[in-house]
Write an enzyme that holds these catalytic residues in place. Sequence first.
Site, PDB file in Angstrom:
ATOM      1  N   SER A  64      -7.923 -41.163  13.862  1.00 41.90           N
ATOM      2  CA  SER A  64      -7.030 -40.847  14.982  1.00 41.90           C
ATOM      3  C   SER A  64      -7.757 -41.171  16.272  1.00 41.90           C
ATOM      4  O   SER A  64      -8.997 -41.194  16.296  1.00 41.90           O
ATOM      5  CB  SER A  64      -6.665 -39.359  14.937  1.00 41.90           C
ATOM      6  OG  SER A  64      -6.069 -38.933  16.151  1.00 41.90           O
TER       7      SER A  64
ATOM      8  N   TYR B 238      -8.700 -30.201  15.337  1.00 44.56           N
ATOM      9  CA  TYR B 238      -8.287 -31.491  14.778  1.00 44.56           C
ATOM     10  C   TYR B 238      -9.299 -32.572  15.132  1.00 44.56           C
ATOM     11  O   TYR B 238      -9.730 -33.350  14.267  1.00 44.56           O
ATOM     12  CB  TYR B 238      -6.904 -31.857  15.310  1.00 44.56           C
ATOM     13  CG  TYR B 238      -6.360 -33.165  14.785  1.00 44.56           C
ATOM     14  CD1 TYR B 238      -5.920 -33.278  13.469  1.00 44.56           C
ATOM     15  CD2 TYR B 238      -6.265 -34.285  15.605  1.00 44.56           C
ATOM     16  CE1 TYR B 238      -5.413 -34.482  12.982  1.00 44.56           C
ATOM     17  CE2 TYR B 238      -5.755 -35.487  15.131  1.00 44.56           C
ATOM     18  CZ  TYR B 238      -5.327 -35.582  13.817  1.00 44.56           C
ATOM     19  OH  TYR B 238      -4.836 -36.766  13.332  1.00 44.56           O
TER      20      TYR B 238
END
Length: 233
Positions: free
Chosen positions: A133, A146
């Site tokens: 990501s 995250y």
Amino acid sequence: MTLNDTAKPVTLITGASGGIGSALARALAGTHDLILAGRGGAALDALCAETGGRPLVLDLTRPEAFAEALAGLGRVSNVVHNAGVVELGAVWEQSHAVWTHTLAINTVAPAELTRLLLPTVRQERGTFVFVNSGAGLSANAGWGSYAASKFALKALADALRGEEEASGVRVTSVYPGRTATEMQRKVRGQEGADYTPDDFIDPQTLAASIAFVLNAPRDATLTDLTVRPGPQV
């Protein structure tokens, strides 16, 4: 057996019934034999029926059960670590349970699956793809747990690449920008913003990028691939 032989590569995709995973399965169907990993259920069964893939039911929170689940799987040429979870929140408000769950799914599960599948991927001189990501490169406020899991995933991929270069195993980290998936819908809801799919990368575009990585000629390794939404027209 190696990827230079005539047999189709066997590609295992985690999170296969999600937006990116299902798009990738469709993109590879016919040219790769597919092992589609997920929690089971109608969506996974339907995707297997559509693509000719084999289902692999995995609970990514239980790495101790992976070895039994993978027993007898046979050839695996490529592994695409695609499954992931996200829960936004400031550091002060996220409990250890959120951190533990996020790291378990996003980092620990890929590490254990890689360890168990590495012998057959070595034999095939195949590829590991870690779907990371943009948060694995830069951590913004509210994204601590995250981003930490994705920074750790980058470290896993980088270490593996160095360790396995001599064995002919290729390792790629893919860093997508925001992609039009149900996970993105959840994120936008947590941000208090509208979810407009046209503003984000189409999962099929990302799938095509990952397929290119898997199918790239052997004289090249794409170590890191960043994919960002294109300009709005």
